[in-house]
Design a protein around this motif. Structure first.
Motif, PDB file in Angstrom:
ATOM      1  N   ASN A   1      -6.191   4.926  -8.991  1.00  0.00           N
ATOM      2  CA  ASN A   1      -5.131   5.714  -8.390  1.00  0.00           C
ATOM      3  C   ASN A   1      -5.418   5.807  -6.894  1.00  0.00           C
ATOM      4  O   ASN A   1      -6.516   6.222  -6.495  1.00  0.00           O
ATOM      5  CB  ASN A   1      -5.060   7.104  -9.026  1.00  0.00           C
ATOM      6  CG  ASN A   1      -3.893   7.923  -8.533  1.00  0.00           C
ATOM      7  OD1 ASN A   1      -3.910   8.451  -7.432  1.00  0.00           O
ATOM      8  ND2 ASN A   1      -2.866   8.023  -9.365  1.00  0.00           N
ATOM      9  N   VAL A   2      -4.440   5.422  -6.071  1.00  0.00           N
ATOM     10  CA  VAL A   2      -4.666   5.351  -4.629  1.00  0.00           C
ATOM     11  C   VAL A   2      -4.973   6.727  -4.050  1.00  0.00           C
ATOM     12  O   VAL A   2      -5.847   6.872  -3.187  1.00  0.00           O
ATOM     13  CB  VAL A   2      -3.439   4.723  -3.939  1.00  0.00           C
ATOM     14  CG1 VAL A   2      -3.596   4.764  -2.431  1.00  0.00           C
ATOM     15  CG2 VAL A   2      -3.244   3.288  -4.408  1.00  0.00           C
ATOM     16  N   VAL A   3      -4.265   7.746  -4.514  1.00  0.00           N
ATOM     17  CA  VAL A   3      -4.473   9.100  -3.977  1.00  0.00           C
ATOM     18  C   VAL A   3      -5.896   9.575  -4.271  1.00  0.00           C
ATOM     19  O   VAL A   3      -6.591  10.095  -3.382  1.00  0.00           O
ATOM     20  CB  VAL A   3      -3.442  10.072  -4.570  1.00  0.00           C
ATOM     21  CG1 VAL A   3      -3.700  11.488  -4.080  1.00  0.00           C
ATOM     22  CG2 VAL A   3      -2.032   9.637  -4.192  1.00  0.00           C
TER      23      VAL A   3
ATOM     24  N   PRO B   1       0.812  -1.229   0.000  1.00  0.00           N
ATOM     25  CA  PRO B   1       0.000   0.000   0.000  1.00  0.00           C
ATOM     26  C   PRO B   1       0.839   1.270   0.000  1.00  0.00           C
ATOM     27  O   PRO B   1       0.534   2.225  -0.720  1.00  0.00           O
ATOM     28  CB  PRO B   1      -0.831  -0.132   1.284  1.00  0.00           C
ATOM     29  CG  PRO B   1      -0.889  -1.612   1.546  1.00  0.00           C
ATOM     30  CD  PRO B   1       0.433  -2.149   1.077  1.00  0.00           C
ATOM     31  N   ALA B   2       1.921   1.279   0.810  1.00  0.00           N
ATOM     32  CA  ALA B   2       2.747   2.490   0.882  1.00  0.00           C
ATOM     33  C   ALA B   2       3.467   2.735  -0.443  1.00  0.00           C
ATOM     34  O   ALA B   2       3.540   3.874  -0.924  1.00  0.00           O
ATOM     35  CB  ALA B   2       3.752   2.360   2.026  1.00  0.00           C
TER      36      ALA B   2
ATOM     37  N   ARG C   1       2.589   1.689  -3.465  1.00  0.00           N
ATOM     38  CA  ARG C   1       1.625   2.073  -4.496  1.00  0.00           C
ATOM     39  C   ARG C   1       1.196   3.527  -4.334  1.00  0.00           C
ATOM     40  O   ARG C   1       1.057   4.267  -5.326  1.00  0.00           O
ATOM     41  CB  ARG C   1       0.399   1.151  -4.417  1.00  0.00           C
ATOM     42  CG  ARG C   1      -0.715   1.497  -5.401  1.00  0.00           C
ATOM     43  CD  ARG C   1      -0.286   1.246  -6.827  1.00  0.00           C
ATOM     44  NE  ARG C   1      -1.314   1.649  -7.768  1.00  0.00           N
ATOM     45  CZ  ARG C   1      -2.356   0.877  -8.122  1.00  0.00           C
ATOM     46  NH1 ARG C   1      -2.463  -0.348  -7.622  1.00  0.00           N
ATOM     47  NH2 ARG C   1      -3.245   1.307  -8.978  1.00  0.00           N
ATOM     48  N   ARG C   2       1.036   3.956  -3.096  1.00  0.00           N
ATOM     49  CA  ARG C   2       0.617   5.340  -2.885  1.00  0.00           C
ATOM     50  C   ARG C   2       1.717   6.316  -3.298  1.00  0.00           C
ATOM     51  O   ARG C   2       1.441   7.363  -3.908  1.00  0.00           O
ATOM     52  CB  ARG C   2       0.246   5.564  -1.417  1.00  0.00           C
ATOM     53  CG  ARG C   2      -0.464   6.889  -1.193  1.00  0.00           C
ATOM     54  CD  ARG C   2      -0.682   7.211   0.262  1.00  0.00           C
ATOM     55  NE  ARG C   2      -1.525   8.387   0.383  1.00  0.00           N
ATOM     56  CZ  ARG C   2      -1.111   9.633   0.135  1.00  0.00           C
ATOM     57  NH1 ARG C   2       0.139   9.857  -0.252  1.00  0.00           N
ATOM     58  NH2 ARG C   2      -1.950  10.644   0.263  1.00  0.00           N
ATOM     59  N   ARG C   3       2.971   5.985  -2.967  1.00  0.00           N
ATOM     60  CA  ARG C   3       4.073   6.865  -3.377  1.00  0.00           C
ATOM     61  C   ARG C   3       4.168   6.952  -4.904  1.00  0.00           C
ATOM     62  O   ARG C   3       4.405   8.029  -5.456  1.00  0.00           O
ATOM     63  CB  ARG C   3       5.387   6.357  -2.789  1.00  0.00           C
ATOM     64  CG  ARG C   3       5.573   6.666  -1.314  1.00  0.00           C
ATOM     65  CD  ARG C   3       7.012   6.458  -0.900  1.00  0.00           C
ATOM     66  NE  ARG C   3       7.387   5.061  -1.002  1.00  0.00           N
ATOM     67  CZ  ARG C   3       7.301   4.178  -0.020  1.00  0.00           C
ATOM     68  NH1 ARG C   3       6.834   4.562   1.168  1.00  0.00           N
ATOM     69  NH2 ARG C   3       7.666   2.921  -0.184  1.00  0.00           N
TER      70      ARG C   3
ATOM     71  N   ASP D   1       1.709   6.463  -7.115  1.00  0.00           N
ATOM     72  CA  ASP D   1       0.577   7.222  -7.657  1.00  0.00           C
ATOM     73  C   ASP D   1       0.719   8.714  -7.378  1.00  0.00           C
ATOM     74  O   ASP D   1       0.372   9.550  -8.228  1.00  0.00           O
ATOM     75  CB  ASP D   1      -0.727   6.693  -7.061  1.00  0.00           C
ATOM     76  CG  ASP D   1      -1.111   5.337  -7.621  1.00  0.00           C
ATOM     77  OD1 ASP D   1      -0.528   4.947  -8.654  1.00  0.00           O
ATOM     78  OD2 ASP D   1      -1.962   4.655  -7.034  1.00  0.00           O
ATOM     79  N   ALA D   2       1.230   9.067  -6.184  1.00  0.00           N
ATOM     80  CA  ALA D   2       1.447  10.481  -5.880  1.00  0.00           C
ATOM     81  C   ALA D   2       2.534  11.070  -6.781  1.00  0.00           C
ATOM     82  O   ALA D   2       2.419  12.208  -7.248  1.00  0.00           O
ATOM     83  CB  ALA D   2       1.833  10.644  -4.410  1.00  0.00           C
TER      84      ALA D   2
ATOM     85  N   GLU E   1      -8.456   7.704  -2.179  1.00  0.00           N
ATOM     86  CA  GLU E   1      -8.562   8.235  -0.821  1.00  0.00           C
ATOM     87  C   GLU E   1      -9.487   9.446  -0.775  1.00  0.00           C
ATOM     88  O   GLU E   1     -10.231   9.645   0.201  1.00  0.00           O
ATOM     89  CB  GLU E   1      -7.170   8.607  -0.310  1.00  0.00           C
ATOM     90  CG  GLU E   1      -6.271   7.398  -0.034  1.00  0.00           C
ATOM     91  CD  GLU E   1      -4.874   7.811   0.373  1.00  0.00           C
ATOM     92  OE1 GLU E   1      -4.574   9.026   0.295  1.00  0.00           O
ATOM     93  OE2 GLU E   1      -4.066   6.941   0.753  1.00  0.00           O
TER      94      GLU E   1
ATOM     95  N   SER F   1      -8.590  19.078  -0.602  1.00  0.00           N
ATOM     96  CA  SER F   1      -7.658  18.145  -1.244  1.00  0.00           C
ATOM     97  C   SER F   1      -6.892  18.854  -2.344  1.00  0.00           C
ATOM     98  O   SER F   1      -7.461  19.614  -3.133  1.00  0.00           O
ATOM     99  CB  SER F   1      -8.423  16.949  -1.829  1.00  0.00           C
ATOM    100  OG  SER F   1      -7.558  16.122  -2.566  1.00  0.00           O
TER     101      SER F   1
END
Length: 405
Positions: free
Chosen positions: A301-303, A246-247, A249-251, A253-254, A306, A328
């Protein structure tokens, strides 16, 4: 021993279906009778001929978006002209070319014939039909407007396919340039450069720094390519494992959203997809909380997912959908303002449609900008590399000519 697909009912009259192996249909009926079921219909499941394609019941072959969009359009057309659902499904089963989709349609038709609701039959095949598709069909059954819902869903799938095709078409030319350029450079470095290097080293001509670097690269590619491929494969596996967390993938996508030009393109595409999904679900009668949960799963996209989950939490607590958007940085202020206006005026579904149409246009405009930058950039980079290679060969060649003179 042959396999048979069957329809049966239990002691309470509830319908059920499945597939079993038996010597004959009568033997199958006896097996199920011992279990307390009464067989109402049997059909032999024939396997593919030897050397041919695998049987569809094995689930081989991924069902793509284009196949699902075509299935949805055809089903909507058949239902709209008054053809019963089971007849429409059997018709599509007979004419569908994709093996896995054809087998899935047949099983769904069998379940519907056995008394199961259409949405329940679709839900037993989550690898083929998305939660969005199943939820919209369920809402259409509840409202009695299945034909209208299918038509609306068909338009949604067509727009998604068109967007993917635009992206694929835009990326085709840069990818061809990249593959062609890498092929030319690899051929020069591994085949042409070593022949000149042998001449230069035998004559003792002093080699400039670019030529020495190119010589080292050439030797490494020629003599240590298994280790290089192994290192590249290991790096690819590590990156893939990191993206699965998860971490990680989030990095990723960001980072993608933060890119100068490609980030805007990705942002617009995700906003369009989420808005289109929400509009389709809400206009079909799906509850808002369920619609937001499904839209978050389709964001890609994870971001951005969220952000949609924050909207869901706000709605669950009695707040507005626009509140999380305004705070956001991933969503443009225009999108937040349009959703706020839609909530205030009670036209959220129409405003979401306008939002999706707007960002579809932004995606097309941004694609043109990306292509206008990528094509000359690729040409400059590849041309520069080829020029560097040629200079690395010509510089010592000139020195060799001067020495001979």
């Amino acid at each position: 021993m042959p396999s048979y697909r069957y329809l049966a009912r239990d002691e309470r009259g509830r319908a059920m279906s499945g597939t079993l192996e038996a010597a004959t249909p009568e033997a199958l009926a006896d097996q199920l009778k011992q279990r307390g079921y009464l067989v109402t219909r049997t059909q032999e499941v024939r396997s593919a001929p030897r050397g041919g394609q695998a049987p569809a019941v094995l689930g081989w072959g991924r069902v793509g978006s284009e196949e699902l969009a075509l299935f949805n359009v055809q089903l909507a057309t058949l239902i709209h002209v008054g053809i019963p659902l089971v007849t429409a499904l059997r018709t599509l089963e007979a004419q569908t070319a994709h093996h896995r989709l054809r087998a899935t349609i047949g099983r769904v038709a069998t379940d519907v014939e056995g008394g199961r609701a259409f949405s329940e039959a679709l839900a037993t095949h989550p690898a083929v039909f998305s939660p969005l598709f199943i939820s919209v069909i369920h809402a259409g059954e509840a409202s009695g407007k299945l034909d209208d819902i299918l038509t609306h869903l068909a338009e949604f799938h067509q727009r998604q396919v068109e967007l993917r095709q635009q992206l694929a078409t835009a990326l085709t030319y840069p990818c061809l340039l990249l593959v062609f350029g890498i092929g030319i450079i690899g051929f020069l470095v591994t085949s042409i450069i070593p022949k000149f290097m042998d001449i230069f080293l035998d004559t003792g001509v002093p080699l400039p720094l670019p030529t020495l670097i190119l010589h080292v690269i050439s030797q490494a590619l020629r003599h240590h390519w298994p280790w290089i491929l192994g290192a590249a494969a290991a790096a690819g596996i590590l990156i893939r494992q990191g993206l699965r967390s998860p971490a990680g993938r989030r990095r990723a996508d960001a980072w993608l959203l933060g890119l100068p030009v490609a980030g805007s393109l990705c942002r617009y595409a995700v906003i369009s997809r989420v808005a289109r999904t929400l509009e389709t679900l809400l206009s079909s009668g799906v509850p808002i909380l369920q619609s937001l949960s499904i839209a978050a799963g389709t964001a890609g996209n994870v971001v951005m997912a969220e952000v949609v989950h924050a909207m869901e939490a706000s709605a669950r607590q009695g707040g507005t959908l626009a509140e999380p958007l305004k705070s956001s940085h991933a969503v443009p202020p225009m999108a937040a303002q349009m959703i706020a206006v839609g909530e205030a005026s009670g036209t959220l579904d129409r405003m979401l449609q306008e939002l999706a149409d707007h960002y579809d246009q932004m995606v097309a405009y941004q694609l043109k900008r990306v292509m206008a930058l990528v094509e000359p950039l690729f040409l400059v980079i590849m041309g520069g590399l080829v020029a560097l290679i040629m200079a690395s060969v010509l510089l010592p060649l000139f020195r060799l000519v001067n020495t001979i003179r």
